[in-house]
Design a protein around this motif. Structure first.
Motif, PDB file in Angstrom:
ATOM      1  N   CYS A  51     -16.302  -5.826  -0.791  1.00 49.41           N
ATOM      2  CA  CYS A  51     -15.753  -6.955  -0.063  1.00 49.41           C
ATOM      3  C   CYS A  51     -14.535  -7.069  -0.912  1.00 49.41           C
ATOM      4  O   CYS A  51     -13.400  -7.480  -0.084  1.00 49.41           O
ATOM      5  N   TYR A  52     -14.426  -7.212  -2.275  1.00 46.85           N
ATOM      6  CA  TYR A  52     -13.041  -7.461  -2.617  1.00 46.85           C
ATOM      7  C   TYR A  52     -12.277  -6.299  -2.341  1.00 46.85           C
ATOM      8  O   TYR A  52     -10.834  -6.754  -2.114  1.00 46.85           O
ATOM      9  N   SER A  53     -12.577  -5.103  -2.400  1.00 47.40           N
ATOM     10  CA  SER A  53     -11.776  -3.984  -2.247  1.00 47.40           C
ATOM     11  C   SER A  53     -11.157  -3.903  -0.565  1.00 47.40           C
ATOM     12  O   SER A  53      -9.903  -3.698  -0.580  1.00 47.40           O
ATOM     13  N   LEU A  54     -12.130  -4.144   0.153  1.00 51.39           N
ATOM     14  CA  LEU A  54     -11.962  -4.343   1.541  1.00 51.39           C
ATOM     15  C   LEU A  54     -10.832  -5.367   1.864  1.00 51.39           C
ATOM     16  O   LEU A  54      -9.854  -5.184   2.588  1.00 51.39           O
ATOM     17  N   ALA A  55     -10.874  -6.512   1.234  1.00 48.52           N
ATOM     18  CA  ALA A  55      -9.782  -7.581   1.472  1.00 48.52           C
ATOM     19  C   ALA A  55      -8.683  -7.383   0.877  1.00 48.52           C
ATOM     20  O   ALA A  55      -7.347  -7.723   1.297  1.00 48.52           O
ATOM     21  N   THR A  56      -8.476  -6.632  -0.192  1.00 49.53           N
ATOM     22  CA  THR A  56      -7.426  -6.116  -0.833  1.00 49.53           C
ATOM     23  C   THR A  56      -6.489  -5.199  -0.105  1.00 49.53           C
ATOM     24  O   THR A  56      -5.499  -5.226   0.157  1.00 49.53           O
ATOM     25  N   VAL A  57      -7.321  -4.133   0.376  1.00 46.28           N
ATOM     26  CA  VAL A  57      -6.510  -3.175   1.295  1.00 46.28           C
ATOM     27  C   VAL A  57      -6.133  -3.807   2.397  1.00 46.28           C
ATOM     28  O   VAL A  57      -5.105  -3.400   2.960  1.00 46.28           O
ATOM     29  N   GLY A  58      -6.922  -4.671   3.027  1.00 45.85           N
ATOM     30  CA  GLY A  58      -6.580  -5.351   4.314  1.00 45.85           C
ATOM     31  C   GLY A  58      -5.274  -6.185   4.180  1.00 45.85           C
ATOM     32  O   GLY A  58      -4.226  -6.174   4.833  1.00 45.85           O
ATOM     33  N   TYR A  59      -5.234  -6.964   3.118  1.00 45.38           N
ATOM     34  CA  TYR A  59      -4.131  -7.575   2.581  1.00 45.38           C
ATOM     35  C   TYR A  59      -2.744  -7.055   2.287  1.00 45.38           C
ATOM     36  O   TYR A  59      -1.711  -7.076   2.835  1.00 45.38           O
ATOM     37  N   ARG A  60      -3.127  -5.757   1.594  1.00 45.59           N
ATOM     38  CA  ARG A  60      -1.869  -4.929   1.468  1.00 45.59           C
ATOM     39  C   ARG A  60      -1.276  -4.272   2.797  1.00 45.59           C
ATOM     40  O   ARG A  60      -0.066  -4.088   2.938  1.00 45.59           O
ATOM     41  N   VAL A  61      -2.219  -3.937   3.592  1.00 45.10           N
ATOM     42  CA  VAL A  61      -1.770  -3.174   4.904  1.00 45.10           C
ATOM     43  C   VAL A  61      -1.026  -4.586   5.777  1.00 45.10           C
ATOM     44  O   VAL A  61      -0.016  -4.249   6.359  1.00 45.10           O
ATOM     45  N   ALA A  62      -1.669  -5.591   5.752  1.00 44.38           N
ATOM     46  CA  ALA A  62      -1.128  -6.595   6.493  1.00 44.38           C
ATOM     47  C   ALA A  62       0.585  -6.941   5.838  1.00 44.38           C
ATOM     48  O   ALA A  62       1.490  -7.404   6.592  1.00 44.38           O
ATOM     49  N   THR A  63       0.521  -6.734   4.582  1.00 48.59           N
ATOM     50  CA  THR A  63       2.162  -7.391   4.065  1.00 48.59           C
ATOM     51  C   THR A  63       2.768  -6.085   3.678  1.00 48.59           C
ATOM     52  O   THR A  63       3.754  -6.385   3.097  1.00 48.59           O
ATOM     53  N   PHE A  64       2.513  -4.958   4.428  1.00 48.82           N
ATOM     54  CA  PHE A  64       3.332  -3.672   4.194  1.00 48.82           C
ATOM     55  C   PHE A  64       4.705  -3.852   4.674  1.00 48.82           C
ATOM     56  O   PHE A  64       5.136  -4.312   5.746  1.00 48.82           O
ATOM     57  N   ASN A  65       5.583  -3.752   3.763  1.00 52.09           N
ATOM     58  CA  ASN A  65       7.123  -3.850   4.198  1.00 52.09           C
ATOM     59  C   ASN A  65       7.783  -2.667   4.824  1.00 52.09           C
ATOM     60  O   ASN A  65       7.355  -1.282   4.548  1.00 52.09           O
ATOM     61  N   ASP A  66       8.620  -2.751   5.860  1.00 49.89           N
ATOM     62  CA  ASP A  66       9.111  -1.632   6.586  1.00 49.89           C
ATOM     63  C   ASP A  66      10.526  -1.325   5.744  1.00 49.89           C
ATOM     64  O   ASP A  66      11.037  -2.290   5.270  1.00 49.89           O
ATOM     65  N   CYS A  67      10.765  -0.033   5.904  1.00 48.21           N
ATOM     66  CA  CYS A  67      12.098   0.418   4.908  1.00 48.21           C
ATOM     67  C   CYS A  67      12.839   0.887   6.136  1.00 48.21           C
ATOM     68  O   CYS A  67      12.897   2.051   6.459  1.00 48.21           O
ATOM     69  N   GLU A  68      13.790   0.181   6.569  1.00 43.83           N
ATOM     70  CA  GLU A  68      14.874   0.404   7.626  1.00 43.83           C
ATOM     71  C   GLU A  68      15.505   1.378   7.306  1.00 43.83           C
ATOM     72  O   GLU A  68      16.157   2.463   7.895  1.00 43.83           O
ATOM     73  N   GLU A  69      16.097   1.447   6.040  1.00 38.86           N
ATOM     74  CA  GLU A  69      17.128   2.311   5.570  1.00 38.86           C
ATOM     75  C   GLU A  69      16.478   3.821   5.304  1.00 38.86           C
ATOM     76  O   GLU A  69      17.093   4.648   5.665  1.00 38.86           O
ATOM     77  N   ALA A  70      15.381   3.834   4.769  1.00 34.02           N
ATOM     78  CA  ALA A  70      14.580   4.969   4.734  1.00 34.02           C
ATOM     79  C   ALA A  70      14.305   5.857   6.173  1.00 34.02           C
ATOM     80  O   ALA A  70      14.308   6.751   6.384  1.00 34.02           O
ATOM     81  N   ALA A  71      14.004   4.726   7.123  1.00 32.54           N
ATOM     82  CA  ALA A  71      13.789   5.355   8.310  1.00 32.54           C
ATOM     83  C   ALA A  71      14.865   5.731   9.165  1.00 32.54           C
ATOM     84  O   ALA A  71      15.005   6.999   9.632  1.00 32.54           O
ATOM     85  N   LYS A  72      16.240   5.170   8.956  1.00 32.70           N
ATOM     86  CA  LYS A  72      17.381   5.900   9.282  1.00 32.70           C
ATOM     87  C   LYS A  72      17.742   7.017   8.648  1.00 32.70           C
ATOM     88  O   LYS A  72      18.448   7.951   9.238  1.00 32.70           O
ATOM     89  N   GLU A  73      17.630   7.135   7.517  1.00 35.00           N
ATOM     90  CA  GLU A  73      17.927   8.347   6.721  1.00 35.00           C
ATOM     91  C   GLU A  73      16.993   9.369   7.048  1.00 35.00           C
ATOM     92  O   GLU A  73      17.607  10.561   7.420  1.00 35.00           O
ATOM     93  N   LEU A  74      15.783   9.381   7.367  1.00 33.52           N
ATOM     94  CA  LEU A  74      14.890  10.175   7.964  1.00 33.52           C
ATOM     95  C   LEU A  74      15.208  10.705   9.109  1.00 33.52           C
ATOM     96  O   LEU A  74      15.149  11.927   9.648  1.00 33.52           O
ATOM     97  N   GLN A  75      15.505   9.857  10.184  1.00 28.46           N
ATOM     98  CA  GLN A  75      16.068  10.264  11.721  1.00 28.46           C
ATOM     99  C   GLN A  75      17.252  11.119  11.408  1.00 28.46           C
ATOM    100  O   GLN A  75      17.610  12.050  12.028  1.00 28.46           O
ATOM    101  N   GLY A  76      18.119  10.698  10.455  1.00 29.84           N
ATOM    102  CA  GLY A  76      19.285  11.701  10.427  1.00 29.84           C
ATOM    103  C   GLY A  76      19.116  12.945   9.869  1.00 29.84           C
ATOM    104  O   GLY A  76      19.534  13.984  10.260  1.00 29.84           O
ATOM    105  N   GLN A  77      18.035  13.159   9.052  1.00 28.77           N
ATOM    106  CA  GLN A  77      17.704  14.221   8.572  1.00 28.77           C
ATOM    107  C   GLN A  77      16.964  15.182   9.413  1.00 28.77           C
ATOM    108  O   GLN A  77      17.277  16.336   9.471  1.00 28.77           O
TER     109      GLN A  77
END
Length: 92
Positions: A51-77
């Protein structure tokens, strides 16, 4: 001390305590209720850990940050790779 050694030490201490209470190895004369509660304790701990592992993974997925700069760089590549492949004769 590494994290692995910390976990192994913790499991060892809990395992020894569980064995002493469950099998009454030190003749502590504990009431039978303690044995009845201690016997299924590893299963309960495994469920709690799951239960603790499931809650931790769920929390980390819910608070995952988007990397806008990395996405733009990848689109350019990707664009550069497509242009390079078109220059080499690949039809898309």
């Amino acid at each position: 001390m590494t994290k692995l050694l910390e976990w192994l030490l913790c499991f060892s201490v809990v395992g020894v305590a569980w064995g002493l209470v469950t099998f009454d190895l030190l003749d502590l004369q504990l009431p039978p209720v303690y044995r009845e509660v201690a016997w299924p304790m590893p299963v309960y701990l495994l469920v709690v850990f799951g239960c603790y592992s499931l809650a931790t993974v769920g929390y980390r997925v819910a608070t995952f940050n988007d990397c806008e700069e990395a996405a733009k760089e990848l689109q350019g590549q990707i664009g550069e790779a497509k242009e390079d492949l078109k220059k080499k004769g690949l039809k898309m």
